[in-house]
Motif scaffolding. Structure first.
Motif, mmCIF file in Angstrom:
data_model
loop_
_atom_site.group_PDB
_atom_site.id
_atom_site.type_symbol
_atom_site.label_atom_id
_atom_site.label_comp_id
_atom_site.label_asym_id
_atom_site.label_seq_id
_atom_site.Cartn_x
_atom_site.Cartn_y
_atom_site.Cartn_z
ATOM 1 N N SER A 228 62.391 24.719 40.098
ATOM 2 C CA SER A 228 62.198 23.502 39.315
ATOM 3 C C SER A 228 63.539 22.898 38.910
ATOM 4 O O SER A 228 63.738 21.676 38.996
ATOM 5 C CB SER A 228 61.363 23.822 38.071
ATOM 6 N N THR A 231 65.584 20.785 41.547
ATOM 7 C CA THR A 231 65.053 19.535 42.088
ATOM 8 C C THR A 231 66.153 18.538 42.468
ATOM 9 O O THR A 231 66.062 17.893 43.520
ATOM 10 C CB THR A 231 64.069 18.899 41.089
ATOM 11 N N GLN A 234 67.315 19.403 45.844
ATOM 12 C CA GLN A 234 66.304 19.064 46.852
ATOM 13 C C GLN A 234 66.312 17.567 47.138
ATOM 14 O O GLN A 234 66.137 17.145 48.291
ATOM 15 C CB GLN A 234 64.921 19.517 46.369
ATOM 16 N N LYS A 235 66.534 16.752 46.107
ATOM 17 C CA LYS A 235 66.597 15.309 46.300
ATOM 18 C C LYS A 235 67.738 14.925 47.228
ATOM 19 O O LYS A 235 67.565 14.112 48.139
ATOM 20 C CB LYS A 235 66.771 14.609 44.950
ATOM 21 N N ARG A 268 59.401 19.009 50.658
ATOM 22 C CA ARG A 268 58.182 18.963 49.847
ATOM 23 C C ARG A 268 57.124 18.145 50.568
ATOM 24 O O ARG A 268 57.450 17.236 51.339
ATOM 25 C CB ARG A 268 58.454 18.344 48.463
ATOM 26 N N ASP A 291 63.607 10.057 43.201
ATOM 27 C CA ASP A 291 62.800 11.187 42.738
ATOM 28 C C ASP A 291 61.713 11.518 43.753
ATOM 29 O O ASP A 291 61.126 10.628 44.373
ATOM 30 C CB ASP A 291 62.152 10.872 41.393
ATOM 31 N N GLU A 294 56.187 14.483 42.031
ATOM 32 C CA GLU A 294 56.192 15.683 41.199
ATOM 33 C C GLU A 294 55.198 16.733 41.681
ATOM 34 O O GLU A 294 55.476 17.937 41.622
ATOM 35 C CB GLU A 294 55.891 15.322 39.741
#
Length: 322
Positions: A228, A231, A234-235, A268, A291, A294
């Motif tokens: 988490s 993130t 990951q972006k 993702r 972003d 979620e």
């Protein structure tokens, strides 16, 4: 623009076409189709590409426009390039991701039932919606039964890279110079690059804060806390994202959304929840903040224990003092 007007540039001007003609072996025992398939795979697995494979813009240094780029011969056009794909696909390949913000919407499923096909077509119109895609729909919506009917298999969307390898994502814009002076272009950023190096300090800080705020979660659910907190990494690793109208999307009304790195690996993925989002809101969020959705699920390879996660998160160093 009608489909008949969609024609590509002069032969050899597309990057994959340069790769074909520079690497083709006329003496190979492979069939032309086999050799093309292998070269497409090889091309997609390259991270560093010489700038001379491109048409060189006039404002680049003179040494960057040197001799590597060449036009194909008539034989190369007829044997190598023309059988690979039609002019409409060459048109799509000519300027992929022109604004670097709008994603592609790829339709991969076309029902054999006439009635169901009509319903699916109406659903596509709702998804496309001119307000959502605007002028980008001309290039961003891939909807052609002749070209993209990949069938109901869950991962059939991956076949798009066989015919449009350009969709692997925008190449990094800024060329860099090798030790011998050659101008190069990179497909993806690596953890060793400056953009990531500057992020690990903040990643380490945020993990220390998460550990202090919830020691129990750090003790019992450490991987989830790390994933988490990671993130932002990951972006940055996300080269592009794509909506897919597959069989399940038409059955459920929920498009598949994929966030991918530059080597077509899923970071993702999830189904658009119509009660929370629509295509427009997801595109708008990406344009404003980059972003990720979620509720999109982190892929196994990008988890803490996955091969790509271990590489991206650099945990040996990051966790050393925590």
């Amino acid at each position: 623009m009608s489909d008949s007007d969609k024609t590509g540039p002069a032969w050899g001007r597309l990057l994959i076409e340069q790769y074909f003609i520079l690497n083709w072996d006329f003496s190979s025992t492979e069939t032309p189709d086999q050799q093309r398939n292998r070269l497409v795979t090889d091309f997609l697995n390259l991270n560093i590409l010489p700038l001379t494979w491109f048409e060189i813009p006039e404002d680049l240094p003179a040494q960057g426009s040197a001799s590597g780029f060449r036009l194909p011969t008539t034989e190369e056009i007829n044997v190598i390039l023309r059988p690979y794909r039609c002019e409409k696909l060459r048109w799509y390949a000519m300027d992929p991701y022109p604004d670097n913000l709008c994603p592609y919407l790829l339709r991969t499923y076309y029902s054999a039932s006439k009635d169901q096909r009509a319903k699916d077509n109406a659903q596509m119109e709702e998804w496309i919606d001119t307000e959502t895609f605007g002028e980008e729909a001309e290039w961003a919506v891939l909807d052609s039964e002749d070209l993209f009917n990949f069938g109901p298999a869950p991962d059939s969307w991956r076949r798009i890279y066989d015919i449009l390898p350009e969709l692997a994502g925008p190449l990094l814009i800024q060329p860099f110079c090798s030790s011998d002076g050659e101008l190069l272009v990179k497909r993806v950023s690596e953890p060793s690059d400056d953009i990531f190096k500057n992020m690990y300090r903040y990643f380490k800080r945020d993990l220390a804060i998460a550990k202090a705020d919830d020691p129990a979660a750090w003790l019992h659910e450490r991987n989830s806390v790390i994933e988490s907190t990671a993130t932002p990494l990951q972006k940055v690793a996300t080269s592009t994202y794509m909506f897919v109208a597959d069989e399940e999307a038409f059955r459920t009304g929920r498009l598949l959304v994929l966030y991918l790195d530059g080597f077509r690996r899923v970071i993702r993925e999830g189904r658009v929840d119509g009660e929370l989002d629509d295509i427009g809101s997801i595109i708008g969020t990406w344009m404003e903040t980059n972003d990720l959705l979620e509720y999109a699920t982190l892929s196994e390879r990008y988890r803490v224990d996955g091969d790509l996660g271990r590489k991206l998160y650099q945990l040996d160093e990051v966790l050393a003092d925590l």
